[in-house]
Motif scaffolding. Structure first.
Motif, PDB file in Angstrom:
ATOM      1  N   ALA A  96       0.846  -1.204   0.000  1.00 56.36           N
ATOM      2  CA  ALA A  96       0.000   0.000   0.000  1.00 56.36           C
ATOM      3  C   ALA A  96       0.878   1.249   0.000  1.00 56.36           C
ATOM      4  CB  ALA A  96      -0.932   0.005   1.213  1.00 56.36           C
ATOM      5  N   LEU A  97       1.913   1.257   0.823  1.00 56.82           N
ATOM      6  CA  LEU A  97       2.830   2.398   0.871  1.00 56.82           C
ATOM      7  C   LEU A  97       3.589   2.555  -0.443  1.00 56.82           C
ATOM      8  CD1 LEU A  97       4.172   1.972   4.516  1.00 56.82           C
ATOM      9  CD2 LEU A  97       2.613   3.756   3.677  1.00 56.82           C
ATOM     10  N   LEU A  98       4.058   1.449  -0.986  1.00 55.82           N
ATOM     11  CA  LEU A  98       4.781   1.498  -2.264  1.00 55.82           C
ATOM     12  C   LEU A  98       3.890   2.012  -3.392  1.00 55.82           C
ATOM     13  CD1 LEU A  98       6.670  -1.876  -1.865  1.00 55.82           C
ATOM     14  CD2 LEU A  98       7.771   0.368  -2.136  1.00 55.82           C
ATOM     15  N   SER A  99       2.672   1.513  -3.462  1.00 58.43           N
ATOM     16  CA  SER A  99       1.754   1.937  -4.525  1.00 58.43           C
ATOM     17  C   SER A  99       1.317   3.388  -4.344  1.00 58.43           C
ATOM     18  CB  SER A  99       0.531   1.024  -4.563  1.00 58.43           C
ATOM     19  OG  SER A  99       0.918  -0.284  -4.887  1.00 58.43           O
ATOM     20  N   THR A 100       1.152   3.806  -3.103  1.00 57.88           N
ATOM     21  CA  THR A 100       0.806   5.209  -2.843  1.00 57.88           C
ATOM     22  C   THR A 100       1.964   6.110  -3.256  1.00 57.88           C
ATOM     23  OG1 THR A 100      -0.678   4.575  -1.054  1.00 57.88           O
ATOM     24  CG2 THR A 100       0.106   6.852  -1.058  1.00 57.88           C
ATOM     25  N   GLY A 101       3.172   5.706  -2.931  1.00 59.57           N
ATOM     26  CA  GLY A 101       4.347   6.453  -3.383  1.00 59.57           C
ATOM     27  C   GLY A 101       4.434   6.501  -4.896  1.00 59.57           C
ATOM     28  N   ALA A 102       4.118   5.391  -5.545  1.00 58.74           N
ATOM     29  CA  ALA A 102       4.125   5.351  -7.010  1.00 58.74           C
ATOM     30  C   ALA A 102       3.103   6.317  -7.580  1.00 58.74           C
ATOM     31  CB  ALA A 102       3.848   3.926  -7.490  1.00 58.74           C
ATOM     32  N   ALA A 103       1.908   6.302  -7.022  1.00 63.52           N
ATOM     33  CA  ALA A 103       0.856   7.209  -7.498  1.00 63.52           C
ATOM     34  C   ALA A 103       1.259   8.664  -7.284  1.00 63.52           C
ATOM     35  CB  ALA A 103      -0.465   6.898  -6.794  1.00 63.52           C
ATOM     36  N   ALA A 104       1.905   8.957  -6.159  1.00 62.98           N
ATOM     37  CA  ALA A 104       2.352  10.327  -5.885  1.00 62.98           C
ATOM     38  C   ALA A 104       3.413  10.767  -6.898  1.00 62.98           C
ATOM     39  CB  ALA A 104       2.888  10.434  -4.461  1.00 62.98           C
ATOM     40  N   CYS A 105       4.349   9.889  -7.214  1.00 60.55           N
ATOM     41  CA  CYS A 105       5.368  10.220  -8.222  1.00 60.55           C
ATOM     42  C   CYS A 105       4.733  10.474  -9.581  1.00 60.55           C
ATOM     43  CB  CYS A 105       6.402   9.091  -8.332  1.00 60.55           C
ATOM     44  SG  CYS A 105       7.507   8.941  -6.922  1.00 60.55           S
ATOM     45  N   LEU A 106       3.791   9.636  -9.957  1.00 63.69           N
ATOM     46  CA  LEU A 106       3.113   9.815 -11.245  1.00 63.69           C
ATOM     47  C   LEU A 106       2.279  11.085 -11.254  1.00 63.69           C
ATOM     48  CD1 LEU A 106       2.112   6.110 -11.953  1.00 63.69           C
ATOM     49  CD2 LEU A 106       3.970   7.424 -13.015  1.00 63.69           C
ATOM     50  N   ALA A 107       1.649  11.398 -10.132  1.00 63.85           N
ATOM     51  CA  ALA A 107       0.869  12.640 -10.044  1.00 63.85           C
ATOM     52  C   ALA A 107       1.795  13.843 -10.195  1.00 63.85           C
ATOM     53  CB  ALA A 107       0.110  12.699  -8.721  1.00 63.85           C
ATOM     54  N   ARG A 108       2.962  13.784  -9.573  1.00 70.09           N
ATOM     55  CA  ARG A 108       3.946  14.867  -9.726  1.00 70.09           C
ATOM     56  C   ARG A 108       4.349  15.013 -11.191  1.00 70.09           C
ATOM     57  NH1 ARG A 108       6.168  19.466  -9.540  1.00 70.09           N
ATOM     58  NH2 ARG A 108       8.381  19.593  -9.141  1.00 70.09           N
ATOM     59  N   ALA A 109       4.621  13.896 -11.848  1.00 73.16           N
ATOM     60  CA  ALA A 109       4.986  13.932 -13.267  1.00 73.16           C
ATOM     61  C   ALA A 109       3.842  14.501 -14.108  1.00 73.16           C
ATOM     62  CB  ALA A 109       5.358  12.526 -13.748  1.00 73.16           C
ATOM     63  N   LEU A 110       2.621  14.137 -13.780  1.00 79.20           N
ATOM     64  CA  LEU A 110       1.462  14.631 -14.526  1.00 79.20           C
ATOM     65  C   LEU A 110       1.320  16.143 -14.372  1.00 79.20           C
ATOM     66  CD1 LEU A 110      -0.935  13.861 -16.299  1.00 79.20           C
ATOM     67  CD2 LEU A 110      -2.236  13.421 -14.212  1.00 79.20           C
ATOM     68  N   LEU A 111       1.522  16.636 -13.162  1.00 81.28           N
ATOM     69  CA  LEU A 111       1.493  18.088 -12.945  1.00 81.28           C
ATOM     70  C   LEU A 111       2.585  18.787 -13.744  1.00 81.28           C
ATOM     71  CD1 LEU A 111       0.810  18.283  -9.112  1.00 81.28           C
ATOM     72  CD2 LEU A 111      -0.713  19.042 -10.954  1.00 81.28           C
ATOM     73  N   MET A 112       3.771  18.218 -13.738  1.00 84.27           N
ATOM     74  CA  MET A 112       4.870  18.799 -14.504  1.00 84.27           C
ATOM     75  C   MET A 112       4.553  18.794 -15.996  1.00 84.27           C
ATOM     76  SD  MET A 112       8.096  17.040 -12.516  1.00 84.27           S
ATOM     77  CE  MET A 112       9.262  17.485 -13.786  1.00 84.27           C
ATOM     78  N   ALA A 113       4.018  17.685 -16.485  1.00 81.87           N
ATOM     79  CA  ALA A 113       3.681  17.592 -17.909  1.00 81.87           C
ATOM     80  C   ALA A 113       2.612  18.611 -18.274  1.00 81.87           C
ATOM     81  CB  ALA A 113       3.207  16.178 -18.247  1.00 81.87           C
ATOM     82  N   GLY A 114       1.648  18.790 -17.395  1.00 82.25           N
ATOM     83  CA  GLY A 114       0.598  19.774 -17.646  1.00 82.25           C
ATOM     84  C   GLY A 114       1.141  21.186 -17.687  1.00 82.25           C
ATOM     85  N   ARG A 115       2.027  21.512 -16.782  1.00 83.31           N
ATOM     86  CA  ARG A 115       2.628  22.853 -16.766  1.00 83.31           C
ATOM     87  C   ARG A 115       3.480  23.082 -18.001  1.00 83.31           C
ATOM     88  NH1 ARG A 115       4.033  22.130 -10.737  1.00 83.31           N
ATOM     89  NH2 ARG A 115       2.219  23.057  -9.758  1.00 83.31           N
ATOM     90  N   ARG A 116       4.216  22.076 -18.372  1.00 85.48           N
ATOM     91  CA  ARG A 116       5.091  22.222 -19.544  1.00 85.48           C
ATOM     92  C   ARG A 116       4.274  22.307 -20.819  1.00 85.48           C
ATOM     93  NH1 ARG A 116       9.853  18.441 -17.164  1.00 85.48           N
ATOM     94  NH2 ARG A 116      10.485  19.991 -15.659  1.00 85.48           N
ATOM     95  N   GLY A 117       3.192  21.577 -20.869  1.00 79.82           N
ATOM     96  CA  GLY A 117       2.308  21.664 -22.041  1.00 79.82           C
ATOM     97  C   GLY A 117       1.654  23.021 -22.131  1.00 79.82           C
ATOM     98  N   ARG A 118       1.217  23.538 -20.989  1.00 81.33           N
ATOM     99  CA  ARG A 118       0.580  24.857 -20.955  1.00 81.33           C
ATOM    100  C   ARG A 118       1.603  25.926 -21.301  1.00 81.33           C
ATOM    101  NH1 ARG A 118      -1.139  25.003 -15.849  1.00 81.33           N
ATOM    102  NH2 ARG A 118       0.725  26.065 -15.175  1.00 81.33           N
TER     103      ARG A 118
END
Length: 184
Positions: A144-166
């Motif tokens: 659960a901790l590993l998967s939550t950490g994975a989701a957090a990393c992916l969410a961070r990447a998604l935010l970065m991708a969104g900012r860079r796209g914008r």
């Protein structure tokens, strides 16, 4: 008509399915196993045997394996952005460790529980439960901790991708040159 999912779409899907899997493990850790833990040995064993059978379904497998495949696909779509790739790779690595934990610990314990036979026929259900419960719970919390950490990393990447796209979509602006005013 042929459609292709862009990199941000793949990354968003990866984030969602990874979050769903983290949520499954979280729900087991903070409610399902606590509820079953308050049950008698035979009830606990029968319920876990039923859960382990029913979780093997197409919807679960799509998310379970999608959380492995989609981040890998996202890595391929962001080849030129090293920082973004590092966040995606970190998410993929964390999820992979959780997946390996599931395959090395939780699934073998589930299989041993199934091999014990029907709960009503087990001669020593307390021993069967004792062999299963604490170890399964401990490693479920880990995944659960590993998967939550994975989701957090992916969410961070998604935010970065969104900012860079914008930012990339913004028209270039002329630099602002400070004006000096002097008294005439």
């Amino acid at each position: 008509m042929k459609t292709r999912m862009n990199g941000s779409g793949v990354l968003a899907a990866a984030t969602v399915v990874t979050g769903l899997i983290a949520g499954v493990y979280y729900a087991f850790a903070c409610s399902v196993m606590l509820g079953l833990g308050a049950s008698g040995d035979r009830t606990f064993i029968e319920a876990m045997q039923n859960i382990n059978k029913k979780i093997e379904n197409p919807v679960f497998f799509l998310t379970f394996f999608g959380a492995l495949v989609l981040p890998a696909w996202a890595l391929r779509t962001f080849r030129r952005d090293r920082e973004l790739r590092l966040w995606i790779a970190a998410g993929l690595a964390l999820y992979t460790v959780g997946l390996l934990t599931t395959m090395a610990v939780n699934i073998p314990l589930n299989n041993q529980l199934a091999a014990a036979g029907t709960a009503a026929a087990i001669k020593d259900p307390a021993a069967v439960r004792a062999h299963f419960e604490d170890t399964w719970n401990m490693w479920n919390v880990a995944r659960a901790l590993l998967s939550t950490g994975a989701a957090a990393c992916l969410a961070r990447a998604l935010l970065m991708a969104g900012r860079r796209g914008r930012d990339a979509a913004q028209p270039a602006q002329a630099p602002v040159v400070p004006q000096t005013w002097s008294a005439v």
